[in-house]
Write a protein that holds these residues in place. Structure first.
Motif, mmCIF file in Angstrom:
data_model
loop_
_atom_site.group_PDB
_atom_site.id
_atom_site.type_symbol
_atom_site.label_atom_id
_atom_site.label_comp_id
_atom_site.label_asym_id
_atom_site.label_seq_id
_atom_site.Cartn_x
_atom_site.Cartn_y
_atom_site.Cartn_z
ATOM 1 N N HIS A 170 5.943 4.545 1.551
ATOM 2 C CA HIS A 170 6.542 3.976 0.538
ATOM 3 C C HIS A 170 5.639 3.961 -0.806
ATOM 4 O O HIS A 170 4.655 3.368 -0.445
ATOM 5 C CB HIS A 170 6.781 2.264 0.946
ATOM 6 C CG HIS A 170 7.610 1.478 -0.342
ATOM 7 N ND1 HIS A 170 8.798 1.602 -0.599
ATOM 8 C CD2 HIS A 170 6.879 0.760 -1.279
ATOM 9 C CE1 HIS A 170 9.143 0.526 -1.613
ATOM 10 N NE2 HIS A 170 7.815 0.126 -2.144
ATOM 11 N N PHE A 171 6.093 4.599 -1.630
ATOM 12 C CA PHE A 171 5.153 4.706 -2.840
ATOM 13 C C PHE A 171 5.595 3.780 -4.081
ATOM 14 O O PHE A 171 6.640 3.607 -4.356
ATOM 15 C CB PHE A 171 5.452 6.279 -3.471
ATOM 16 C CG PHE A 171 5.037 7.113 -2.547
ATOM 17 C CD1 PHE A 171 3.607 7.487 -2.879
ATOM 18 C CD2 PHE A 171 5.622 7.865 -1.865
ATOM 19 C CE1 PHE A 171 3.008 8.644 -1.925
ATOM 20 C CE2 PHE A 171 5.311 9.028 -1.069
ATOM 21 C CZ PHE A 171 3.462 9.247 -0.939
ATOM 22 N N TYR A 172 4.386 3.047 -4.600
ATOM 23 C CA TYR A 172 4.604 2.169 -5.760
ATOM 24 C C TYR A 172 4.272 3.092 -7.212
ATOM 25 O O TYR A 172 3.118 3.409 -7.334
ATOM 26 C CB TYR A 172 3.625 1.077 -5.634
ATOM 27 C CG TYR A 172 3.615 0.134 -4.517
ATOM 28 C CD1 TYR A 172 4.881 -0.741 -4.502
ATOM 29 C CD2 TYR A 172 2.490 0.244 -3.453
ATOM 30 C CE1 TYR A 172 4.774 -1.541 -3.334
ATOM 31 C CE2 TYR A 172 2.901 -0.688 -2.341
ATOM 32 C CZ TYR A 172 3.888 -1.526 -2.393
ATOM 33 O OH TYR A 172 4.307 -2.267 -1.253
ATOM 34 N N THR A 173 5.441 3.416 -7.683
ATOM 35 C CA THR A 173 5.367 4.825 -8.493
ATOM 36 C C THR A 173 4.825 4.167 -9.998
ATOM 37 O O THR A 173 4.059 4.787 -10.683
ATOM 38 C CB THR A 173 6.513 5.422 -8.855
ATOM 39 O OG1 THR A 173 7.648 4.478 -9.333
ATOM 40 C CG2 THR A 173 6.962 5.945 -7.383
ATOM 41 N N LEU A 174 5.195 2.847 -10.419
ATOM 42 C CA LEU A 174 4.665 2.261 -11.534
ATOM 43 C C LEU A 174 5.338 3.098 -12.707
ATOM 44 O O LEU A 174 4.729 3.272 -13.770
ATOM 45 C CB LEU A 174 3.330 2.038 -11.752
ATOM 46 C CG LEU A 174 2.553 1.310 -10.883
ATOM 47 C CD1 LEU A 174 1.174 1.255 -11.157
ATOM 48 C CD2 LEU A 174 3.258 -0.010 -10.740
ATOM 49 N N ASN A 175 6.514 3.768 -12.459
ATOM 50 C CA ASN A 175 7.152 4.535 -13.171
ATOM 51 C C ASN A 175 6.194 5.920 -13.594
ATOM 52 O O ASN A 175 6.804 6.447 -14.791
ATOM 53 C CB ASN A 175 7.862 3.884 -14.467
ATOM 54 C CG ASN A 175 8.785 2.833 -14.279
ATOM 55 O OD1 ASN A 175 9.549 2.980 -13.583
ATOM 56 N ND2 ASN A 175 8.768 1.816 -15.114
ATOM 57 N N ALA A 213 6.672 -8.537 3.196
ATOM 58 C CA ALA A 213 5.374 -7.906 2.748
ATOM 59 C C ALA A 213 4.522 -8.297 3.789
ATOM 60 O O ALA A 213 4.315 -9.265 4.624
ATOM 61 C CB ALA A 213 4.807 -8.755 1.575
ATOM 62 N N GLN A 226 1.105 -4.179 1.591
ATOM 63 C CA GLN A 226 0.331 -4.389 0.108
ATOM 64 C C GLN A 226 -0.449 -2.968 -0.158
ATOM 65 O O GLN A 226 -0.702 -2.128 1.124
ATOM 66 C CB GLN A 226 -0.628 -5.573 0.129
ATOM 67 C CG GLN A 226 -1.688 -5.564 -1.117
ATOM 68 C CD GLN A 226 -1.003 -5.596 -2.536
ATOM 69 O OE1 GLN A 226 -0.330 -4.602 -2.940
ATOM 70 N NE2 GLN A 226 -1.103 -6.752 -2.912
ATOM 71 N N MET A 227 -0.824 -2.515 -0.995
ATOM 72 C CA MET A 227 -1.613 -1.554 -1.212
ATOM 73 C C MET A 227 -2.982 -1.351 -0.451
ATOM 74 O O MET A 227 -3.569 -2.605 -0.130
ATOM 75 C CB MET A 227 -1.831 -1.104 -2.646
ATOM 76 C CG MET A 227 -2.884 -2.055 -3.366
ATOM 77 S SD MET A 227 -2.950 -1.453 -5.054
ATOM 78 C CE MET A 227 -4.206 -2.802 -5.481
ATOM 79 N N GLY A 241 2.482 0.723 2.063
ATOM 80 C CA GLY A 241 2.638 0.905 0.859
ATOM 81 C C GLY A 241 1.632 1.469 0.052
ATOM 82 O O GLY A 241 0.535 1.208 0.097
ATOM 83 N N MET A 243 -0.133 2.951 -3.293
ATOM 84 C CA MET A 243 -0.263 3.004 -4.568
ATOM 85 C C MET A 243 -1.365 4.050 -5.006
ATOM 86 O O MET A 243 -2.377 4.194 -4.693
ATOM 87 C CB MET A 243 -1.146 1.704 -5.166
ATOM 88 C CG MET A 243 -1.265 1.556 -6.694
ATOM 89 S SD MET A 243 0.082 1.270 -7.452
ATOM 90 C CE MET A 243 0.273 -0.443 -6.992
#
Length: 276
Positions: free
Chosen positions: A184-189, A26, A89-90, A116, A118
Motif C-alpha cells: 500500500h503506497f502513500y502517494t501524497l499525489n 491501522a 503506519q510508514m 504502508g 511512504m
C-alpha cells in the motif's frame, strides 16, 4: 467515535449493511506515536526496543516493550471486532515490519497485514515526517539522504527522487520476499517515485516515463497536519508550552494559550511545533 475500536464495532453491529463492508484498521510496527517515549538512557533498551528506536537531534525515542504489547492487544481487539485486514503506519526498515508481523501472529492476529509505504520524494518532507512520527531511520539511510541533500539544489532534488525509487524497490522486494501480501503506497499525489518502484519490481513497464509532476509545486496543504485544537505546542515566541485554542483551516494560523501566564498569542504555520 473516540477510538477505532468503537467505530469497527458500530460498523459491524449497528449498520444494516455493515457486514457487507471491507474494514481495514491501522497498525503501528514501531508503536503508536502516543506510545513512543523519550529515552534518557539508551543503554537500558532491550534488543526489541532498539529495533524500534529512533533518534532525532541527539534524543532517542522508542516504544517500550510493555507499551508495544499493549498496542498489540488493542490491535487484536480491533481485528476481533470485525476488521478484515491491517494497513501499517510508514516505516523505513523492512526488518521492523517483518518483526511486527511475527508479533501479531504470536498474539493470535491472523488477518492480512499490509505494509504502508511512504516513498521518499524530497529531503525536507522526509525529515519533517519522520521527526513528526518519531519514525526509525536506519543510519545508512540518514547518511545517504544527508549526502544527497548536500548537492546543488536541482541536482539534489533529482538525485533524491532517484534514490527514493532505488530504496523503495529494495525495501519493497524485502517485504514481498518476507511474505507481504500486497503493498500500500502513500502517494501524497506524487506518482513518479511510486511508478518507478513498480517498474523496478516488474509490476509495470516504464510507467515512470509517463509521469508529470509539474503541478507538484502548486499543491498546498489545507490546514495543519502538525497540530490541531487541543494539542500542546512549543515556539521560540514564548517560554514553555502552549495549547492550541483555534486553528485556521485555510492558513494553519493558530491561536495559542501560553501555559506559563495564560496569555494568548497568534502564530503562523511554521512558528510553532507540536510536542509529544
Amino acid at each position: 467515535f473516540t477510538c477505532a475500536l468503537d467505530l469497527v464495532k458500530f460498523i459491524r453491529e449497528e449498520l444494516s449493511f455493515g457486514k457487507e463492508l471491507g474494514v481495514s484498521v491501522a497498525g503501528y510496527p514501531e508503536g503508536h506515536p502516543n506510545a513512543i517515549s523519550e529515552i534518557k538512557d539508551p543503554s537500558t533498551l532491550t534488543d526489541t526496543e532498539k529495533l524500534r528506536a529512533s533518534e532525532f537531534n541527539g534524543i532517542t525515542y522508542a516504544c517500550l516493550d510493555a507499551d508495544y504489547q499493549k498496542e498489540l492487544v488493542y490491535l487484536k481487539e480491533k481485528v476481533d471486532a470485525g476488521s478484515d485486514f491491517i494497513i501499517t503506519q510508514m516505516f523505513f526498515d523492512a526488518t521492523v515490519f517483518l518483526q511486527f508481523v511475527q508479533d501479531c501472529r504470536a498474539i493470535g492476529i491472523a488477518c492480512p497485514i499490509v505494509p504502508g509505504i511512504m516513498c521518499i520524494n524530497a529531503y525536507a518532507g522526509f525529515v519533517k515526517m519522520t521527526q513528526f512520527c518519531k519514525t526509525r531511520v536506519p543510519p545508512a539511510l540518514r547518511s545517504k539522504m544527508d549526502e544527497l541533500n548536500a548537492l546543488p539544489k536541482e541536482d539534489a532534488a533529482n538525485a533524491i527522487k532517484q534514490f527514493g525509487i532505488d530504496f523503495g524497490v529494495e525495501m519493497c522486494q524485502q517485504l514481498l520476499d518476507g511474505g507481504a501480501p500486497v503493498l500500500h503506497f502513500y502517494t501524497l499525489n506524487l506518482e513518479k517515485v511510486v511508478y518507478g518502484v513498480m517498474d523496478g519490481l516488474g509490476l509495470s513497464q516504464n510507467a515512470v516515463a509517463a509521469t508529470d509532476e509539474a503541478d507538484a509545486a502548486l499543491q498546498a496543504a489545507k490546514g495543519s497536519a502538525w497540530a490541531r485544537v487541543g494539542d500542546i505546542v512549543t515556539s521560540p515566541q514564548f517560554e514553555g508550552e502552549g495549547t492550541v485554542l483555534e486553528m485556521d483551516a485555510a492558513t494553519a494560523q493558530a491561536k495559542i494559550e501560553v501555559s506559563a501566564d495564560k496569555s494568548v498569542v497568534t502564530l503562523e504555520k511554521g512558528q510553532y511545533t507540536k510536542k509529544f
